[in-house]
Write a protein that holds these residues in place. Structure first.
Motif, PDB file in Angstrom:
ATOM      1  N   VAL A   1       0.608  -1.354  -0.309  1.00  0.00           N
ATOM      2  CA  VAL A   1       0.213  -0.027  -0.198  1.00  0.00           C
ATOM      3  C   VAL A   1       1.216   1.215  -0.186  1.00  0.00           C
ATOM      4  N   VAL A   2       0.440   1.738  -1.006  1.00  0.00           N
ATOM      5  CA  VAL A   2       1.739   3.153  -0.950  1.00  0.00           C
ATOM      6  C   VAL A   2       0.775   4.362  -1.097  1.00  0.00           C
ATOM      7  N   GLU A   3       0.942   4.928   0.062  1.00  0.00           N
ATOM      8  CA  GLU A   3       0.366   6.625   0.549  1.00  0.00           C
ATOM      9  C   GLU A   3       0.744   7.566   0.250  1.00  0.00           C
ATOM     10  N   ARG A   4       2.222   8.078  -0.113  1.00  0.00           N
ATOM     11  CA  ARG A   4       2.918   8.639   0.131  1.00  0.00           C
ATOM     12  C   ARG A   4       3.916   8.844  -1.162  1.00  0.00           C
ATOM     13  N   ALA A   5       3.897  10.243  -2.248  1.00  0.00           N
ATOM     14  CA  ALA A   5       4.175  10.232  -3.294  1.00  0.00           C
ATOM     15  C   ALA A   5       5.413  10.954  -3.050  1.00  0.00           C
ATOM     16  N   HIS A   6       7.054  10.299  -3.652  1.00  0.00           N
ATOM     17  CA  HIS A   6       7.889  10.377  -3.968  1.00  0.00           C
ATOM     18  C   HIS A   6       8.681  12.084  -4.288  1.00  0.00           C
TER      19      HIS A   6
ATOM     20  N   LEU B   1      16.823  10.502 -12.433  1.00  0.00           N
ATOM     21  CA  LEU B   1      15.855  10.750 -11.770  1.00  0.00           C
ATOM     22  C   LEU B   1      14.921   9.809 -11.231  1.00  0.00           C
ATOM     23  N   ALA B   2      14.385   9.300 -10.493  1.00  0.00           N
ATOM     24  CA  ALA B   2      13.713   8.501 -10.083  1.00  0.00           C
ATOM     25  C   ALA B   2      12.016   8.852 -11.046  1.00  0.00           C
ATOM     26  N   ASP B   3      11.523   7.767 -11.522  1.00  0.00           N
ATOM     27  CA  ASP B   3      10.518   7.782 -12.288  1.00  0.00           C
ATOM     28  C   ASP B   3       8.875   6.649 -11.915  1.00  0.00           C
ATOM     29  N   PRO B   4       9.110   6.758 -11.196  1.00  0.00           N
ATOM     30  CA  PRO B   4       7.638   5.919 -10.183  1.00  0.00           C
ATOM     31  C   PRO B   4       6.706   5.994 -11.542  1.00  0.00           C
ATOM     32  N   ARG B   5       6.530   6.201 -12.378  1.00  0.00           N
ATOM     33  CA  ARG B   5       5.776   5.858 -13.331  1.00  0.00           C
ATOM     34  C   ARG B   5       6.202   4.350 -14.240  1.00  0.00           C
ATOM     35  N   ARG B   6       7.374   4.822 -14.642  1.00  0.00           N
ATOM     36  CA  ARG B   6       8.379   3.603 -15.280  1.00  0.00           C
ATOM     37  C   ARG B   6       8.008   2.883 -14.683  1.00  0.00           C
ATOM     38  N   SER B   7       8.545   2.748 -13.044  1.00  0.00           N
ATOM     39  CA  SER B   7       8.483   1.569 -12.508  1.00  0.00           C
ATOM     40  C   SER B   7       7.190   1.121 -13.068  1.00  0.00           C
ATOM     41  N   LEU B   8       6.341   1.756 -12.099  1.00  0.00           N
ATOM     42  CA  LEU B   8       4.587   1.090 -12.395  1.00  0.00           C
ATOM     43  C   LEU B   8       4.359   0.783 -13.733  1.00  0.00           C
ATOM     44  N   ARG B   9       4.410   0.722 -14.688  1.00  0.00           N
ATOM     45  CA  ARG B   9       4.850   0.280 -15.730  1.00  0.00           C
ATOM     46  C   ARG B   9       5.295  -0.623 -16.217  1.00  0.00           C
ATOM     47  N   THR B  10       6.782  -1.133 -14.924  1.00  0.00           N
ATOM     48  CA  THR B  10       7.259  -2.689 -15.450  1.00  0.00           C
ATOM     49  C   THR B  10       6.598  -3.386 -14.571  1.00  0.00           C
TER      50      THR B  10
ATOM     51  N   ARG C   1      -2.809   4.984  -3.257  1.00  0.00           N
ATOM     52  CA  ARG C   1      -4.012   6.053  -2.291  1.00  0.00           C
ATOM     53  C   ARG C   1      -2.911   7.332  -2.255  1.00  0.00           C
ATOM     54  N   GLY C   2      -4.041   8.248  -1.852  1.00  0.00           N
ATOM     55  CA  GLY C   2      -3.087   9.191  -1.049  1.00  0.00           C
ATOM     56  C   GLY C   2      -2.885   9.726  -2.394  1.00  0.00           C
ATOM     57  N   PRO C   3      -1.144  11.080  -1.981  1.00  0.00           N
ATOM     58  CA  PRO C   3      -1.137  11.588  -2.740  1.00  0.00           C
ATOM     59  C   PRO C   3      -0.475  10.417  -4.491  1.00  0.00           C
ATOM     60  N   ALA C   4      -0.134   9.573  -3.572  1.00  0.00           N
ATOM     61  CA  ALA C   4       0.811   8.554  -4.776  1.00  0.00           C
ATOM     62  C   ALA C   4      -0.174   7.763  -5.850  1.00  0.00           C
ATOM     63  N   ALA C   5      -2.057   8.281  -5.603  1.00  0.00           N
ATOM     64  CA  ALA C   5      -2.566   8.005  -6.486  1.00  0.00           C
ATOM     65  C   ALA C   5      -1.968   8.648  -7.788  1.00  0.00           C
TER      66      ALA C   5
END
Length: 131
Positions: free
Chosen positions: A10-15, A71-80, A45-49
């Motif tokens: 469960v990821v609630e905080r955005a990077h 730089l970190a790219d959470p969207r790229r990681s989510l696609r993976t 959830r939260g900002p991580a949405a």
């Protein structure tokens, strides 16, 4: 829950995208866990949405020497994670912070939670981790 997943993340905080973390973000880490633990599902959830929104990659800033800074790219990681078969859910209520059209801009494969019956069944997991 996906067929092989025993862990719900469960990821609630955005990077924040700080240069100090460079290539690694929580979803990059989650991908490693997904491979090593035999499966992992994610609830945003939260900002991580906002990670679930299908947008263009964030351009990398240039450093002092003119080279692009990784730089970190959470969207790229989510696609993976999605490509590797992880189940990914996002809370509709938390998408409101990203505008009225946000629910129509989800990445393919992300499931939206609008009620309890659409959310992952937490009791079906062996482990639930919060980030």
């Amino acid at each position: 829950m996906t067929a092989a997943s025993a862990t719900l993340l469960v990821v609630e905080r955005a990077h924040r995208g700080a240069v100090e973390t460079q290539f690694s973000d929580e979803l990059y880490f989650a991908h490693a866990l997904h491979r090593q633990c035999g499966g992992l599902d994610v609830l945003l959830r939260g900002p991580a949405a906002g990670y679930a929104l299908d947008t263009d990659p964030v351009p990398a800033p240039t450093g002092v020497q003119g080279a692009a800074l990784p730089l970190a790219d959470p969207r790229r990681s989510l696609r993976t994670l999605l490509a590797d078969g992880a189940g990914v859910w996002v809370e509709r209520a938390d998408l409101a912070a990203f505008g009225a059209g946000a629910p129509t801009r989800l990445m393919p494969g992300v499931r939206m939670v609008t009620g309890e019956d659409e959310a992952p069944d937490w009791s079906a997991y062996d482990r639930i981790w919060f980030f």
